[in-house]
Write a protein that holds these residues in place. Structure first.
Motif, PDB file in Angstrom:
ATOM      1  N   ALA A 137       0.830  -1.201   0.000  1.00 13.97           N
ATOM      2  CA  ALA A 137       0.000   0.000   0.000  1.00 13.97           C
ATOM      3  C   ALA A 137       0.867   1.255   0.000  1.00 13.97           C
ATOM      4  O   ALA A 137       0.455   2.300  -0.507  1.00 13.97           O
ATOM      5  N   ASP A 138       2.052   1.181   0.593  1.00 11.68           N
ATOM      6  CA  ASP A 138       3.027   2.274   0.563  1.00 11.68           C
ATOM      7  C   ASP A 138       4.299   1.738  -0.093  1.00 11.68           C
ATOM      8  O   ASP A 138       5.226   1.296   0.595  1.00 11.68           O
ATOM      9  N   PRO A 139       4.364   1.757  -1.425  1.00 11.22           N
ATOM     10  CA  PRO A 139       5.510   1.150  -2.109  1.00 11.22           C
ATOM     11  C   PRO A 139       6.829   1.859  -1.848  1.00 11.22           C
ATOM     12  O   PRO A 139       7.889   1.213  -1.885  1.00 11.22           O
ATOM     13  N   VAL A 140       6.807   3.163  -1.572  1.00 13.62           N
ATOM     14  CA  VAL A 140       8.061   3.870  -1.288  1.00 13.62           C
ATOM     15  C   VAL A 140       8.682   3.343   0.003  1.00 13.62           C
ATOM     16  O   VAL A 140       9.891   3.085   0.070  1.00 13.62           O
ATOM     17  N   ALA A 141       7.868   3.160   1.045  1.00 13.59           N
ATOM     18  CA  ALA A 141       8.382   2.615   2.305  1.00 13.59           C
ATOM     19  C   ALA A 141       8.947   1.218   2.103  1.00 13.59           C
ATOM     20  O   ALA A 141      10.031   0.882   2.617  1.00 13.59           O
ATOM     21  N   LEU A 142       8.249   0.379   1.352  1.00 11.46           N
ATOM     22  CA  LEU A 142       8.739  -0.980   1.097  1.00 11.46           C
ATOM     23  C   LEU A 142      10.067  -0.942   0.360  1.00 11.46           C
ATOM     24  O   LEU A 142      11.005  -1.676   0.709  1.00 11.46           O
ATOM     25  N   ARG A 143      10.173  -0.110  -0.643  1.00 12.16           N
ATOM     26  CA  ARG A 143      11.401  -0.046  -1.433  1.00 12.16           C
ATOM     27  C   ARG A 143      12.587   0.376  -0.579  1.00 12.16           C
ATOM     28  O   ARG A 143      13.666  -0.244  -0.641  1.00 12.16           O
ATOM     29  N   ILE A 144      12.410   1.411   0.232  1.00 14.49           N
ATOM     30  CA  ILE A 144      13.518   1.892   1.068  1.00 14.49           C
ATOM     31  C   ILE A 144      13.881   0.862   2.126  1.00 14.49           C
ATOM     32  O   ILE A 144      15.058   0.604   2.386  1.00 14.49           O
ATOM     33  N   GLY A 145      12.879   0.235   2.745  1.00 14.08           N
ATOM     34  CA  GLY A 145      13.153  -0.808   3.737  1.00 14.08           C
ATOM     35  C   GLY A 145      13.947  -1.957   3.143  1.00 14.08           C
ATOM     36  O   GLY A 145      14.891  -2.470   3.756  1.00 14.08           O
TER      37      GLY A 145
END
Length: 317
Positions: free
Chosen positions: A32-40
């Motif tokens: 749902a929050d792809p930016v957070a997933l990518r950075i993590g």
């Protein structure tokens, strides 16, 4: 392996989704929050698309049965680590952290947005469905047995391919999920049926404040606010719909189509959330208040380009 001691309110395995299957009626799903997933994932040394755990509103407790490295991204769920010589050590967000066999990661209720991502070096190892590890809840496909996690589930960890990374916090601040304030701004472009709506409905839509309702989920966010006059009684011949489309059904209350959306729809669309703001939609909670601002397609392209450039800059070896 990771043992689920407590699954939290709603925790699923997600990657960046499955694309190209809309003609078959399969929506992308994914974080749902792809930016957070990518950075993590980048922090943990994974590819951006590695499968991770998406926790919603209330996190769970997870026991690690092997040494590893983890990173938490998205909203702060007040994570702590215990066991193997530790007693409730607080874990920072957006930082790669070593974890030892026998230690338990505990996460609590959200302190801000809606979702937190637990990324593990090597990624969560599940059998792909249509080239993706994402869980599609409505169809029961993908992820871990096509469902949200339950107590006692055992999750395999994939092979570690790269060492963890550090981030530039000054640059990350530009990407951090917006603090959920009393009113959250979402930027939109025109949609295929924008010009169907009378001027008064457009004025109400852009000047009004809408509340995210309890009926919202990964398929769509139902809003409550100024009712809009719907053209043709709120119905039309079904056509393909896009992620972030804002439909106006016969009741006049907007629905934001989200990551598990239907691939076609028969309601007129008044606007579409821009790509750069979709991660913010993923962090909205029930009772959050939002309003909309129109931007041009050129501005929308500039904003997503800036977002991508910032992501590429914030990770350093």
């Amino acid at each position: 392996m990771i043992r689920v001691q407590s699954p939290g309110l709603f925790t699923t395995v997600q990657d960046l989704g499955r694309y190209g299957y809309g003609p078959l009626g399969v929506s992308p799903s994914g974080a749902a929050d792809p930016v957070a997933l990518r950075i993590g994932n980048l922090l943990a040394g994974n590819s951006e698309n590695a499968a991770a755990l998406e926790m919603t509103l209330l996190g769970g407790t997870f026991v690690f049965e092997e040494d590893g490295v983890i990173a938490l991204a998205g909203s702060d769920f007040g994570a702590s680590l215990s066991g193997a010589g530790l007693a409730g050590e607080v874990l920072p967000m957006y930082t790669a952290c070593a974890i030892r066999s026998g230690q338990a990661l505990k996460t609590g209720p959200t302190r801000g947005g809606a979702r937190c991502y637990l990324c593990v070096a090597g990624g969560i190892a599940v059998k792909p469905f249509l080239n993706s590890a994402s869980t599609h809840i409505l169809t029961g496909l993908g992820g871990f047995e096509g469902r949200a996690l339950r107590k006692g589930d055992m999750l395999a960890i994939g092979d570690v391919k790269a060492p963890p990374r550090k981030i530039c916090f000054e640059i990350l601040k530009k990407l951090a999920p917006r603090k959920i304030l009393r009113t959250t701004l979402l930027r939109v472009t025109t949609a295929p049926q924008t010009d169907w709506f009378p001027a008064e409905s457009l004025r109400r839509f852009f000047e009004g404040v809408y509340v995210v309702t309890e009926e919202s989920n990964r398929m769509g966010l139902r809003l409550q606010g100024p009712a809009l006059e719907t053209p043709h009684g709120g119905s039309m011949i079904s056509e393909g719909v896009s992620l972030g489309a804002i439909q106006i059904p016969s009741g006049g209350q907007p629905i934001i189509l989200f990551v598990e959306q239907q691939t076609t729809g028969g309601y007129p669309k008044i606007a579409n959330i821009i790509s750069a703001d979709l991660p913010s939609v993923g962090q909205l909670r029930p009772r959050d208040e939002i309003h909309f601002e129109h931007v041009t397609f050129e501005t929308a392209r500039d904003l997503i380009r800036l977002q991508e450039e910032t992501i590429s800059q914030c990770i350093r070896s």
